[in-house]
Design a protein around this motif. Structure first.
Motif, PDB file in Angstrom:
ATOM      1  N   PRO A   1       0.828  -1.212   0.000  1.00 42.87           N
ATOM      2  CA  PRO A   1       0.000   0.000   0.000  1.00 42.87           C
ATOM      3  C   PRO A   1       0.864   1.264   0.000  1.00 42.87           C
ATOM      4  O   PRO A   1       2.058   1.206   0.288  1.00 42.87           O
ATOM      5  CB  PRO A   1      -0.766  -0.110   1.320  1.00 42.87           C
ATOM      6  CG  PRO A   1       0.110  -0.928   2.208  1.00 42.87           C
ATOM      7  CD  PRO A   1       0.810  -1.902   1.304  1.00 42.87           C
ATOM      8  N   ASP A   2       0.240   2.374  -0.333  1.00 41.97           N
ATOM      9  CA  ASP A   2       0.881   3.683  -0.172  1.00 41.97           C
ATOM     10  C   ASP A   2       1.046   3.889   1.331  1.00 41.97           C
ATOM     11  O   ASP A   2       0.078   4.172   2.038  1.00 41.97           O
ATOM     12  CB  ASP A   2      -0.030   4.762  -0.771  1.00 41.97           C
ATOM     13  CG  ASP A   2       0.495   6.166  -0.499  1.00 41.97           C
ATOM     14  OD1 ASP A   2       1.537   6.306   0.176  1.00 41.97           O
ATOM     15  OD2 ASP A   2      -0.138   7.126  -0.957  1.00 41.97           O
ATOM     16  N   ASP A   3       2.268   3.724   1.800  1.00 41.33           N
ATOM     17  CA  ASP A   3       2.516   3.683   3.243  1.00 41.33           C
ATOM     18  C   ASP A   3       2.247   5.015   3.950  1.00 41.33           C
ATOM     19  O   ASP A   3       2.203   5.077   5.175  1.00 41.33           O
ATOM     20  CB  ASP A   3       3.956   3.217   3.498  1.00 41.33           C
ATOM     21  CG  ASP A   3       4.207   2.896   4.958  1.00 41.33           C
ATOM     22  OD1 ASP A   3       3.410   2.122   5.521  1.00 41.33           O
ATOM     23  OD2 ASP A   3       5.170   3.425   5.536  1.00 41.33           O
ATOM     24  N   SER A   4       2.037   6.081   3.186  1.00 41.75           N
ATOM     25  CA  SER A   4       1.686   7.356   3.830  1.00 41.75           C
ATOM     26  C   SER A   4       0.200   7.366   4.204  1.00 41.75           C
ATOM     27  O   SER A   4      -0.242   8.183   4.991  1.00 41.75           O
ATOM     28  CB  SER A   4       1.967   8.528   2.885  1.00 41.75           C
ATOM     29  OG  SER A   4       1.023   8.549   1.822  1.00 41.75           O
TER      30      SER A   4
ATOM     31  N   PHE B   1      -2.100   8.393   2.636  1.00 44.45           N
ATOM     32  CA  PHE B   1      -2.487   9.759   2.303  1.00 44.45           C
ATOM     33  C   PHE B   1      -4.001   9.941   2.157  1.00 44.45           C
ATOM     34  O   PHE B   1      -4.613  10.771   2.829  1.00 44.45           O
ATOM     35  CB  PHE B   1      -1.770  10.140   0.997  1.00 44.45           C
ATOM     36  CG  PHE B   1      -2.042  11.522   0.505  1.00 44.45           C
ATOM     37  CD1 PHE B   1      -1.354  12.603   1.043  1.00 44.45           C
ATOM     38  CD2 PHE B   1      -2.970  11.746  -0.505  1.00 44.45           C
ATOM     39  CE1 PHE B   1      -1.590  13.889   0.579  1.00 44.45           C
ATOM     40  CE2 PHE B   1      -3.216  13.029  -0.968  1.00 44.45           C
ATOM     41  CZ  PHE B   1      -2.525  14.098  -0.428  1.00 44.45           C
TER      42      PHE B   1
ATOM     43  N   THR C   1      -3.175  -3.515   1.459  1.00 45.10           N
ATOM     44  CA  THR C   1      -3.598  -2.696   0.325  1.00 45.10           C
ATOM     45  C   THR C   1      -5.122  -2.684   0.202  1.00 45.10           C
ATOM     46  O   THR C   1      -5.730  -1.636  -0.042  1.00 45.10           O
ATOM     47  CB  THR C   1      -2.957  -3.267  -0.956  1.00 45.10           C
ATOM     48  OG1 THR C   1      -1.533  -3.167  -0.804  1.00 45.10           O
ATOM     49  CG2 THR C   1      -3.390  -2.512  -2.197  1.00 45.10           C
TER      50      THR C   1
END
Lengths: 365, 365
Positions: free
Chosen positions: B64-67, B69, B260
């Motif tokens: 996944p986009d670890d931020s 966001f 994710t």
């Protein structure tokens, strides 16, 4: 507010850049981004597994069977071990965490290679343990033994990364077993085999066998579904060891540490060995292309037993090249945070690698 | 092998029994099992979210986009806070873990209600902290203050469970804010609001507002997608607090701590408030039926502000009744591990509750 002392020395792990970031920052469409930064499977997830996830999607509200009965049975059959020799983690990362929280503390030390997976140090620092690293960046067991002998009273955990992330080299299995015999039974030796499928496929002498591991009272094998099995986003890893180790680590495992769909996906992934073989074959074939490219361009690289290759630079800045590639929609992994002037490239599918070579050529001086 | 001392006192959390276990042990078909043991959403997962998971299933290979966001932006908008005031956890459980690992240690103590969520104690023991509990099973802030004043030098973390799992009672918000003012700014107060949506819907005086929380330098609000949002199996929770707290807790968060598909599911779940409202309305209506049933059958119960109700027994054995119900394919949560002769029932859909009443009647003497 004051926090526990250990937090003062902690920095966050710098994850590979996500596709979303490139979309946000450079306005490139997601479909045009090639992500070869985090060693994910270039073939994605097995279509059978994708179907299984879809079928199970409506169970998202249900907590998983926290015994992970079916998954442990399947892993047990694959590795020829009992279910009580297995612990499931949210990625093998979480089992690294359990090992350190169970064995390391402010009075003890952890031994690892000069350059190796960053999470070993991060988790070790969380519990305030001291870190020893070999002088050599790559694994050198003579150096490991030397440090171990000199600090025997302190060292409680040793990490061997087989093969090593982010460098790519891999010790011979025979050497590893000889090393294990030299280590006191009270020291936990963690064999991080997240990429071992790739190493074993390239060279049988690199394959770690769980049946051998269970002969040792103080060794744990870590495996993952994130790489060869194509489930990086689902966060499932496992540890295999004597029951006396597993039962202690289980005390640190919170209930439901993997998701219901991750559990389903992992069980299904084990049934599709064909997908894994395809992955391993592509990797070997495409790896040869990267090596040929590097030789021709006179780039230093470490022969890799993983699904990535690390290019080291001398005069040019690896960070600058990575950044230029990023602007073109190709995400590599700059290894600056490992204090290296290098980047790591996940071995992609043929067409992805074509684009990497093409863009890289524009950037090499 | 010797392990860290803290492990000696640890026992595992006893999770609610999964459907798979009933199938395995009693040969009942999965479709005939009614699981009201783990406070999952009786309507399952929102159909929109199920569709979103299916669409994203082929991304299972991608980290996944670890931020996080997009999820943080959405939560920030919902709660009127900045993204830097938010931390994402693998369930709110994991944020409980971060809080204790950040603030508790063998020299400090943790204060909680007489009977409350078991994970507070489990995580506190992992770091070797001492536990103080109020004499009363339910939350009594006068008792909290009394113990706090007597052990001010030791107590580093206080848990308030609003409403309380597994009992169901809920403090008034006004009382809670008054209490917070009495606590030293170096003590972290955790407001576990996993079920707060249910409490607030029943009685506005029970709703905790994140904007109020951010006025305090030492308070964290925990929320979850597991209950009202129907995503128990996806393991997503969040903490909201001052940035000075969040940034420290983030040091303990490993990368990719949610999957994710969990990230996608949580983002989509926030868009379907209609599903949440339907859940809350059903809960209130069906809760009234459980209360009426209990009154008629002369069963002691605690008025509940959650999505479950706890029935206490005097002469009959709650464990025995739970076990009998289990054989009929109805899974309740025996509270023996909380040292109570009681069981907890998740408020189901009307037809599920009908079956519970029917079977319960057979078991009451």
């Amino acid at each position: 507010m004051k926090f526990n002392e250990n937090l003062a020395g902690l920095v966050n792990y710098e994850a590979g850049k996500p596709i979303e970031l490139v979309v946000r920052e450079f306005g490139i469409e997601a479909k045009d981004v090639i992500k070869l930064a985090s060693n994910e499977n270039p073939f994605g997830t097995s279509p059978h597994v994708v179907e299984a996830i879809k079928s199970a999607a409506s169970n998202a509200f249900l907590y998983p069977d926290d015994s992970y009965f079916e998954l442990k049975e399947a892993l047990g059959a694959k590795f020829g071990v009992g279910t009580k020799n297995i612990i499931i983690g949210s990625g093998s990362d979480q089992i690294i965490e359990f090992c350190l929280h169970a064995k390391a503390n402010p009075q003890s030390a952890v031994l690892m290679a000069g350059v190796t997976f960053a999470m070993y140090e991060i988790y070790a620092k969380q519990v305030g343990a001291k870190i020893y690293r070999t002088r050599s960046q790559e694994h050198d067991l003579a150096e490991f033994l030397e440090i171990y002998e000199a600090h025997k009273d302190e060292i409680s955990v040793i990490f061997l990364c087989l093969p090593n992330n982010p460098l790519g080299e891999c010790l011979d299995t025979k050497e590893v077993y000889e090393f294990l015999k030299r280590i006191d039974e009270d020291v936990l030796v963690v064999l991080d085999c997240a990429y071992n499928e790739f190493a074993k496929f390239k060279d049988a002498r690199k394959g770690i066998e769980s049946s051998e591991i269970l002969k040792f009272k103080n060794v744990i094998y870590l495996g993952t579904f994130s790489k060869a099995y194509g489930l990086g986003g689902m966060r499932v890893g496992y540890g295999i060891a004597k029951e006396s180790i597993i039962s202690e680590l289980c005390k640190l495992r919170a209930p439901f540490n993997i998701t219901t769909l991750s559990l389903k996906a992992a069980i299904e992934a084990l049934k599709d060995e064909e997908f894994v073989t395809k992955t391993l074959e592509n990797n070997l074939k495409q790896m040869a292309r990267y090596e040929a490219f590097a030789r021709e361009a006179d780039i230093e690289f470490i022969p890799s037993y993983t699904n990535f290759i690390t290019f080291k630079f001398d005069k040019q800045s690896a960070s600058e090249i990575s950044q230029n590639m990023l602007k073109k929609g190709i995400i590599l992994r700059d290894l600056k945070s490992y204090k290296l002037n290098a980047f790591r490239i996940t071995i992609g599918q043929s067409w992805q690698n074509d684009r990497v070579f093409e863009e890289l050529k524009q950037n090499l001086k």
